[in-house]
Write an enzyme that holds these catalytic residues in place. Structure first.
Site, PDB file in Angstrom:
ATOM      1  N   THR A  36       0.833  -1.200   0.000  1.00  0.00           N
ATOM      2  CA  THR A  36       0.000   0.000   0.000  1.00  0.00           C
ATOM      3  C   THR A  36       0.871   1.256   0.000  1.00  0.00           C
ATOM      4  O   THR A  36       0.660   2.175  -0.804  1.00  0.00           O
ATOM      5  CB  THR A  36      -0.924   0.001   1.242  1.00  0.00           C
ATOM      6  OG1 THR A  36      -1.723  -1.175   1.196  1.00  0.00           O
ATOM      7  CG2 THR A  36      -1.808   1.228   1.276  1.00  0.00           C
ATOM      8  N   GLN A  44       1.345  -9.123  -6.193  1.00  0.00           N
ATOM      9  CA  GLN A  44       0.909 -10.525  -6.302  1.00  0.00           C
ATOM     10  C   GLN A  44       1.835 -11.364  -7.190  1.00  0.00           C
ATOM     11  O   GLN A  44       1.727 -12.588  -7.203  1.00  0.00           O
ATOM     12  CB  GLN A  44      -0.523 -10.593  -6.853  1.00  0.00           C
ATOM     13  CG  GLN A  44      -1.564  -9.978  -5.947  1.00  0.00           C
ATOM     14  CD  GLN A  44      -1.830 -10.803  -4.683  1.00  0.00           C
ATOM     15  OE1 GLN A  44      -1.450 -11.964  -4.576  1.00  0.00           O
ATOM     16  NE2 GLN A  44      -2.477 -10.188  -3.709  1.00  0.00           N
ATOM     17  N   SER A 101       5.691  -6.630  -1.820  1.00  0.00           N
ATOM     18  CA  SER A 101       5.376  -6.711  -0.385  1.00  0.00           C
ATOM     19  C   SER A 101       5.794  -8.064   0.169  1.00  0.00           C
ATOM     20  O   SER A 101       5.556  -9.098  -0.472  1.00  0.00           O
ATOM     21  CB  SER A 101       3.862  -6.512  -0.232  1.00  0.00           C
ATOM     22  OG  SER A 101       3.487  -6.596   1.121  1.00  0.00           O
ATOM     23  N   ALA A 102       6.401  -8.063   1.366  1.00  0.00           N
ATOM     24  CA  ALA A 102       6.972  -9.304   1.902  1.00  0.00           C
ATOM     25  C   ALA A 102       5.926 -10.342   2.297  1.00  0.00           C
ATOM     26  O   ALA A 102       6.135 -11.535   2.117  1.00  0.00           O
ATOM     27  CB  ALA A 102       7.846  -8.978   3.121  1.00  0.00           C
ATOM     28  N   HIS A 103       4.775  -9.884   2.846  1.00  0.00           N
ATOM     29  CA  HIS A 103       3.863 -10.881   3.425  1.00  0.00           C
ATOM     30  C   HIS A 103       3.100 -11.681   2.375  1.00  0.00           C
ATOM     31  O   HIS A 103       2.382 -12.622   2.718  1.00  0.00           O
ATOM     32  CB  HIS A 103       2.916 -10.243   4.454  1.00  0.00           C
ATOM     33  CG  HIS A 103       1.801  -9.421   3.904  1.00  0.00           C
ATOM     34  ND1 HIS A 103       0.522  -9.912   3.779  1.00  0.00           N
ATOM     35  CD2 HIS A 103       1.761  -8.152   3.450  1.00  0.00           C
ATOM     36  CE1 HIS A 103      -0.264  -8.952   3.284  1.00  0.00           C
ATOM     37  NE2 HIS A 103       0.469  -7.885   3.080  1.00  0.00           N
ATOM     38  N   ASN A 152      -5.094  -9.233  -8.057  1.00  0.00           N
ATOM     39  CA  ASN A 152      -5.207  -9.923  -6.772  1.00  0.00           C
ATOM     40  C   ASN A 152      -6.478 -10.751  -6.642  1.00  0.00           C
ATOM     41  O   ASN A 152      -6.605 -11.543  -5.724  1.00  0.00           O
ATOM     42  CB  ASN A 152      -5.135  -8.917  -5.613  1.00  0.00           C
ATOM     43  CG  ASN A 152      -5.985  -7.698  -5.853  1.00  0.00           C
ATOM     44  OD1 ASN A 152      -5.773  -6.951  -6.805  1.00  0.00           O
ATOM     45  ND2 ASN A 152      -6.981  -7.490  -5.013  1.00  0.00           N
ATOM     46  N   CYS A 174      -9.736  -7.302   0.886  1.00  0.00           N
ATOM     47  CA  CYS A 174      -9.840  -5.942   1.412  1.00  0.00           C
ATOM     48  C   CYS A 174     -11.271  -5.422   1.336  1.00  0.00           C
ATOM     49  O   CYS A 174     -11.621  -4.502   2.038  1.00  0.00           O
ATOM     50  CB  CYS A 174      -8.927  -5.014   0.635  1.00  0.00           C
ATOM     51  SG  CYS A 174      -7.325  -5.738   0.347  1.00  0.00           S
ATOM     52  N   THR A 222      13.201   4.647  10.394  1.00  0.00           N
ATOM     53  CA  THR A 222      14.187   3.578  10.586  1.00  0.00           C
ATOM     54  C   THR A 222      13.729   2.296   9.900  1.00  0.00           C
ATOM     55  O   THR A 222      12.586   1.861  10.110  1.00  0.00           O
ATOM     56  CB  THR A 222      14.365   3.314  12.105  1.00  0.00           C
ATOM     57  OG1 THR A 222      14.735   4.545  12.720  1.00  0.00           O
ATOM     58  CG2 THR A 222      15.412   2.256  12.373  1.00  0.00           C
TER      59      THR A 222
HETATM   60  C1  LIG Z   1      -2.183  -5.938  -5.905  1.00  0.00           C
HETATM   61  C2  LIG Z   1      -1.985  -5.480  -4.510  1.00  0.00           C
HETATM   62  N1  LIG Z   1      -1.455  -4.275  -4.262  1.00  0.00           N
HETATM   63  C3  LIG Z   1      -1.248  -3.823  -3.020  1.00  0.00           C
HETATM   64  C4  LIG Z   1      -1.612  -4.565  -1.918  1.00  0.00           C
HETATM   65  C5  LIG Z   1      -1.372  -4.030  -0.534  1.00  0.00           C
HETATM   66  O1  LIG Z   1      -0.235  -4.638   0.016  1.00  0.00           O
HETATM   67  P1  LIG Z   1       0.061  -4.551   1.591  1.00  0.00           P
HETATM   68  O2  LIG Z   1      -0.897  -5.456   2.260  1.00  0.00           O
HETATM   69  O3  LIG Z   1       1.486  -5.021   1.707  1.00  0.00           O
HETATM   70  O4  LIG Z   1      -0.093  -3.120   1.971  1.00  0.00           O
HETATM   71  C6  LIG Z   1      -2.197  -5.822  -2.115  1.00  0.00           C
HETATM   72  C7  LIG Z   1      -2.666  -6.624  -0.956  1.00  0.00           C
HETATM   73  O5  LIG Z   1      -3.666  -7.300  -1.008  1.00  0.00           O
HETATM   74  C8  LIG Z   1      -2.376  -6.303  -3.441  1.00  0.00           C
HETATM   75  O6  LIG Z   1      -2.914  -7.487  -3.676  1.00  0.00           O
END
Ligand SMILES: Cc1ncc(COP(=O)(O)O)c(C=O)c1O
Length: 408
Positions: free
Chosen positions: A77, A184, A204-206, A156, A332, A245
């Site tokens: 995000t 993704q 994004s790591a998670h 996603n 989301c 940081t």
């Molecule tokens: C295409 C896409 N962009 C951005 C995000 C947001 O990532 P984060 O959860 O790391 O903020 C997601 C999370 O579902 C995503 O699928």
């Protein structure tokens, strides 16, 4: 081995941390706790070295020439916000037009809406029935005021993989910067910022078996040198692009997760595609009037998105949610009962948009789990249809669309 419930099959929302990732992170919470900005003692040097190694691993995964091009953020995000707002502010003098698509994540769409309020014009290019963006439609949307194109790498919800290299080519030809939200895609399918002409990339790591709370924005430094205005002011960390940081344990986890993904990608993608195809075959061969959303081939190997006619997606979820974690629409937005805007953008019947179910397989899913999930979904859909008067009428040959409903 007995099956352990509930089974997680919602990996587009997040993924479990790989035990190897956790192991690499742990010392950085305790004995190696230094601040990477402390230049004058070994605690700081150790932390800085760990962050730089992680940066290099992420750079390698996405084909970046220089690890300095990787800017750590708090997640996808923030990376999307930084890419769009940062480029908009930096290049405002050059132009005030942005091209994106109708099926981006909210982290792009909501930023675009905000920029519109600040005087930018945004073109939302539609997608085809299969979720694909036509690079020529992107070309057609570019004006002499366009400063940025933002097209997601993989969706996603439906997993559709966009023709990124072709869009990158269009962007280069027209001298416009190209951002892709690859949250993704990175770690799941080959991503190469050089070969694909990408100037800014979100990850994004998670989503790749790393920790929550860290992501990165790739910012090209050469051909062309891309500049972005920071959205967080402060100590000037990350070469001024993102103050704050760097969370060292999270960065180490992200780097380790990236390395594991890079090393095992072909085998993992093939294994997950095989499991996904088995799940798809089971569902498609056991119930009628089930529709695949998105492109049948050009999609993430672990993604499956289907709509069951005459059945609400939410009802299917309720039927299985103690045993199986899946989602209807994006994680989301699943708190609201709006039909998914992504599925709606494919031009499918609104009823079918309401009945979409997303499966996201992951590294630790097994064949037994896939079998169980397929079986349970089929049972639940059959049961819901037995209770559906609409389904019954349709089976009797009544044209439901032409029916008139009487309000009483
Ligand atoms: C295409 C896409 N962009 C951005 C995000 C947001 O990532 P984060 O959860 O790391 O903020 C997601 C999370 O579902 C995503 O699928």
């Amino acid at each position: 081995m007995a099956l352990k419930l509930p089974i997680f099959m919602d990996s587009h929302s997040t993924t479990p941390v790989d035990p190897r990732v956790l192991e690499a992170m742990l010392p950085y919470f305790t004995e190696r706790f230094g601040h990477p900005g402390s230049r004058n003692h070994p605690f700081g040097w150790e932390a800085e070295k760990a962050v730089d190694e992680a940066r290099a691993k992420i750079a390698r995964l996405i084909g970046a020439r220089d690890p300095k091009e990787v800017v750590f953020t708090s997640g996808g995000t923030e990376s999307d916000n930084l890419a769009l707002k940062g480029a908009a502010e930096m290049y405002r003098e050059k132009g005030t037009h942005i091209v994106t698509t109708a099926i981006e994540h909210r982290a792009v769409l909501d930023v675009a809406r905000r920029l519109e309020k600040q005087g930018f014009a945004v073109t939302y290019v539609p997608v085809g029935h299969d979720g694909l963006v036509d690079p020529e439609a992107i070309r057609g949307a570019i004006t002499d005021k366009t400063i940025l194109i933002s097209v997601m790498f993989a969706n996603n919800e439906i997993g559709t993989l966009q023709p990124i290299a072709e869009i990158g080519k269009v962007a280069k030809e027209r001298g416009v910067l190209f951002h892709t939200d690859a949250t993704q895609a990175v770690g799941k399918v080959p991503v190469d910022v050089e070969a694909m002409g990408i100037d800014l990339l979100t990850c994004s790591a998670h989503k790749i078996y790393g920790p929550k709370g860290i992501g990165a924005l790739y910012v090209r430094r050469k051909n062309p040198r891309v500049r972005i205005a920071p959205i967080i002011d402060g100590g000037g960390h990350e070469r001024g692009a993102r103050s704050g940081t760097v969370p060292v344990p999270l960065a180490v986890g992200f780097g380790t997760a990236a390395e594991i993904c890079r090393e095992g990608m072909p085998e993992e993608a093939a294994r997950l595609a095989r499991l996904r195809d088995a799940l798809q075959d089971k569902i498609l061969s056991s119930v009628d009037e089930v529709y695949l959303n998105g492109h049948p081939e050009k999609r993430l190997p672990h993604n499956l998105n289907v709509s069951f006619a005459y059945v609400e997606g939410e009802s299917v979820l309720m039927g299985v949610n103690k045993e199986v974690a899946i989602s209807s629409g994006s994680a989301c937005t699943s708190a609201t009962l709006e039909p998914s805007y992504v599925i709606a953008a494919l031009g499918v019947d609104p009823e079918l948009a309401h009945s979409s179910i997303r499966f996201g397989l992951h590294r630790f899913n097994t064949e037994e789990e896939v079998e169980y999930v397929g079986g349970r979904i089929v049972e639940v859909v059959i049961r819901l249809r037995e209770m559906s008067p609409l389904y019954e009428l349709a089976k009797e040959g009544v044209d439901i669309k032409s029916m008139r409903w009487k309000a009483e």
